[in-house]
Design a protein around this motif. Structure first.
Motif, mmCIF file in Angstrom:
data_model
loop_
_atom_site.group_PDB
_atom_site.id
_atom_site.type_symbol
_atom_site.label_atom_id
_atom_site.label_comp_id
_atom_site.label_asym_id
_atom_site.label_seq_id
_atom_site.Cartn_x
_atom_site.Cartn_y
_atom_site.Cartn_z
ATOM 1 N N ASP A 46 78.280 76.561 52.265
ATOM 2 C CA ASP A 46 79.600 76.128 51.830
ATOM 3 C C ASP A 46 80.581 76.323 52.986
ATOM 4 O OD1 ASP A 46 80.182 78.854 51.859
ATOM 5 O OD2 ASP A 46 80.217 79.054 49.679
ATOM 6 N N GLU A 47 81.864 76.192 52.709
ATOM 7 C CA GLU A 47 82.883 76.288 53.751
ATOM 8 C C GLU A 47 82.902 77.653 54.440
ATOM 9 O OE1 GLU A 47 83.700 75.459 50.466
ATOM 10 O OE2 GLU A 47 83.484 73.319 50.846
ATOM 11 N N TYR A 51 75.407 80.382 51.328
ATOM 12 C CA TYR A 51 74.548 79.347 50.769
ATOM 13 C C TYR A 51 74.691 79.276 49.255
ATOM 14 C CZ TYR A 51 72.497 78.409 55.235
ATOM 15 O OH TYR A 51 72.341 78.020 56.540
ATOM 16 N N ARG A 52 74.744 78.066 48.755
ATOM 17 C CA ARG A 52 74.841 77.834 47.315
ATOM 18 C C ARG A 52 73.676 76.959 46.881
ATOM 19 N NH1 ARG A 52 80.117 74.120 47.972
ATOM 20 N NH2 ARG A 52 79.135 72.466 49.165
#
Length: 82
Positions: A46-47, A51-52
């Motif tokens: 993500d930004e 980690y997603r």
């Protein structure tokens, strides 16, 4: 071009597991593809570079996935890439 497959060490319920993850590089970004309980799950940064998990939209019954296990995989990927 074939993407690389890695074994990611994951700490889960007091055990260290090696989870196969396929690194997929596209342009300036990347993601890891992991099969979890028969579901294709993608882990992408993500930004904030955490980690997603992103589920395959074709699998509607994702209720059987263990959220804690997905979090452990994400933590394992983060530790491996840093």
């Amino acid at each position: 071009m074939e993407d690389d497959v890695y074994e990611i060490p994951v700490q889960y319920k007091g055990q260290e597991l090696l989870v196969p993850a396929q690194l997929m590089v596209t342009g300036y970004t990347h993601k890891f593809r992991v099969e979890v309980a028969g579901h294709e799950v993608f882990f992408e940064p993500d930004e904030e570079r955490n980690y997603r998990a992103m589920l395959d939209p074709h699998h509607s019954d994702s209720s059987k996935l263990d959220v804690a296990f997905l979090q452990a995989i994400a933590a394992g990927i983060e530790a491996a890439v840093k």
